[in-house]
Design a protein around this motif. Structure first.
Motif, mmCIF file in Angstrom:
data_model
loop_
_atom_site.group_PDB
_atom_site.id
_atom_site.type_symbol
_atom_site.label_atom_id
_atom_site.label_comp_id
_atom_site.label_asym_id
_atom_site.label_seq_id
_atom_site.Cartn_x
_atom_site.Cartn_y
_atom_site.Cartn_z
ATOM 1 N N ALA A 13 0.828 -1.218 0.000
ATOM 2 C CA ALA A 13 0.000 0.000 0.000
ATOM 3 C C ALA A 13 0.862 1.268 0.000
ATOM 4 C CB ALA A 13 -0.917 -0.018 1.222
ATOM 5 N N TRP A 14 1.904 1.278 0.818
ATOM 6 C CA TRP A 14 2.699 2.506 0.959
ATOM 7 C C TRP A 14 3.675 2.671 -0.211
ATOM 8 C CZ3 TRP A 14 2.205 7.087 1.863
ATOM 9 C CH2 TRP A 14 3.104 7.939 2.484
ATOM 10 N N GLY A 15 4.302 1.584 -0.620
ATOM 11 C CA GLY A 15 5.237 1.660 -1.748
ATOM 12 C C GLY A 15 4.533 2.155 -3.012
ATOM 13 N N GLY A 257 -3.025 -6.038 4.457
ATOM 14 C CA GLY A 257 -1.704 -5.434 4.675
ATOM 15 C C GLY A 257 -1.165 -5.697 6.069
ATOM 16 N N THR A 258 -0.149 -4.934 6.403
ATOM 17 C CA THR A 258 0.660 -5.188 7.601
ATOM 18 C C THR A 258 0.214 -4.307 8.766
ATOM 19 O OG1 THR A 258 2.494 -5.456 6.058
ATOM 20 C CG2 THR A 258 3.080 -5.272 8.389
ATOM 21 N N ALA A 259 0.087 -4.900 9.974
ATOM 22 C CA ALA A 259 -0.097 -4.102 11.196
ATOM 23 C C ALA A 259 1.206 -4.221 11.983
ATOM 24 C CB ALA A 259 -1.283 -4.602 12.007
ATOM 25 N N GLU A 260 2.091 -3.258 11.792
ATOM 26 C CA GLU A 260 3.434 -3.340 12.395
ATOM 27 C C GLU A 260 3.388 -3.327 13.919
ATOM 28 O OE1 GLU A 260 6.066 -3.992 10.848
ATOM 29 O OE2 GLU A 260 6.337 -2.851 9.000
ATOM 30 N N GLY A 261 2.317 -2.768 14.485
ATOM 31 C CA GLY A 261 2.243 -2.614 15.938
ATOM 32 C C GLY A 261 2.302 -3.939 16.685
#
Ligand SMILES: NC(=O)C1=CN([C@@H]2O[C@H](COP(=O)(O)OP(=O)(O)OC[C@H]3O[C@@H](n4cnc5c(N)ncnc54)[C@H](O)[C@@H]3O)[C@@H](O)[C@H]2O)C=CC1
Ligand SMILES: O=C(CO)COP(=O)(O)O
Length: 312
Positions: A13-15, A257-261
């Motif tokens: 999503a961010w890239g 997507g990723t939940a880095e927390g």
């Protein structure tokens, strides 16, 4: 405006959003992901900027594929990952993504990009601001000039650790706030969590040498406000789902997507315990993620802590 060649690493999503911003400025943009047929080194050959938006768990693997000797001296590396290294230890192993990049590329400038930047809003063309931090001011200004537009306002900052920790640690508080909203605890409770969460972030950040005032900026308070107030945030969604009684594995399976927390909480708790830094909200998030406590019991544990003055 100088046209640049920009390599983006990570097509999540961010890239892809950063690629959209860079293309809109007329730069030559190449995107690499682990699914790409092209070799990473080929994609970054000749790039003025290499912008990494891979999730934390992929950072070391990506960095290891780069051959520093083959990279042009002027190439600036930008890391947009918001996380803490799982293997981090206080004295010996790097904690932050930029430290992993800098250790592998000691002669290159490394810049951290972090701020309240929910990618879906930016993809819609809505205005947003961010921070680029580096010990190399010229490198930060190069990135600022390359990415700034009428939809994306980029500030520079010299507090690299503060900017990077702000972006990583707010994800832990966003899980807590998601749970608070999932339990429908109201606006007062949410305001208390965000405010005391910020105090906790500053306590951790200053231990690692960051300036307290950095956390009142875009990458600290700014990103806390964005992430804790939006159902677009994956970290918020994790807390919300847990408060609905779902298990972590079910919540993560449904998440886009990723939940880095989730990983950041584990690393933070390991280091904060070792260094005896008080992180009561993160502690309850950790217990919640491990399934050791219900969301209701976590709230009660926070409310019934020892009386104390309102200091950081
Ligand atoms: N989505 C957002 O709104 C924002 C995300 N970020 C941060 O950017 C990072 C990426 O987030 P998203 O793009 O949303 O996540 P995502 O889950 O959509 O994409 C993650 C990317 O990392 C790559 N990746 C994961 N493990 C890898 C490995 N071992 N080797 C190579 N590549 C690997 C994936 O292939 C994918 O391209 C995270 O640290 C996140 O906190 C920062 C600002 C905004
Ligand atoms: O960092 C972000 C916004 O600034 C994205 O938040 P999530 O990773 O929680 O979706």
């Amino acid at each position: 405006m100088q046209q640049r060649t920009i390599a983006i690493l990570g097509a999540g999503a961010w890239g892809t959003t950063l690629a959209t911003l860079a293309k809109a400025k007329g730069h030559t943009v190449k995107v690499w992901s682990r699914q790409s047929h092209e070799h990473l080194q080929t994609v970054i050959d000749g790039a003025d900027l290499v912008l990494s938006a891979v999730s934390m768990k992929g950072v070391s693997a990506v960095v290891e594929q780069i051959q520093p000797a083959a990279i042009a001296a002027h190439t600036v590396f930008v890391t947009a990952t918001k996380g803490l290294a799982a293997e981090a230890s206080v004295a010996t192993k790097p904690l932050l993504p930029s430290q992993i990049w800098q250790a592998a590329l000691p002669s290159h400038a490394v810049v951290v990009l972090s701020g309240p930047n929910l990618s879906k809003e930016i993809q819609q063309g809505l205005p947003a601001a961010t921070v680029v931090a580096s010990q190399d001011l010229a490198a930060a200004q190069t990135v600022q000039a390359a990415l700034s537009s009428n939809a994306f306002r980029v500030y520079t900052n010299s507090d690299v650790v503060g900017v990077e920790l702000g972006g990583a640690l707010k994800n832990v508080i966003a899980i807590a706030v998601g749970a608070c909203d999932g339990l429908q605890l109201g606006t007062n409770a949410k305001a208390a969590l965000v405010t005391r969460g910020l105090a906790e972030i500053i306590r951790v950040g200053t231990y690692w040498g960051a300036k307290p005032e950095t956390f009142y900026g875009l990458s600290g308070l700014g990103d806390l406000l964005a992430t804790c107030n939006s159902a677009l945030s994956r970290n918020y969604q994790v807390g919300y789902g847990l408060a609905q009684g779902q298990s972590l594995s079910v919540v993560l399976a449904q998440l886009q997507g990723t939940a880095e927390g989730v990983n950041t909480t584990q690393v933070l708790m390991k280091l904060a315990t070792q260094q005896q830094i008080a992180v009561p909200i993160s502690h309850q998030v950790d217990r919640l993620l491990r399934g050791d406590i219900t969301p209701q019991a976590a709230v009660e544990a926070l409310m019934l802590r020892d009386y104390k003055p309102e200091t950081r």
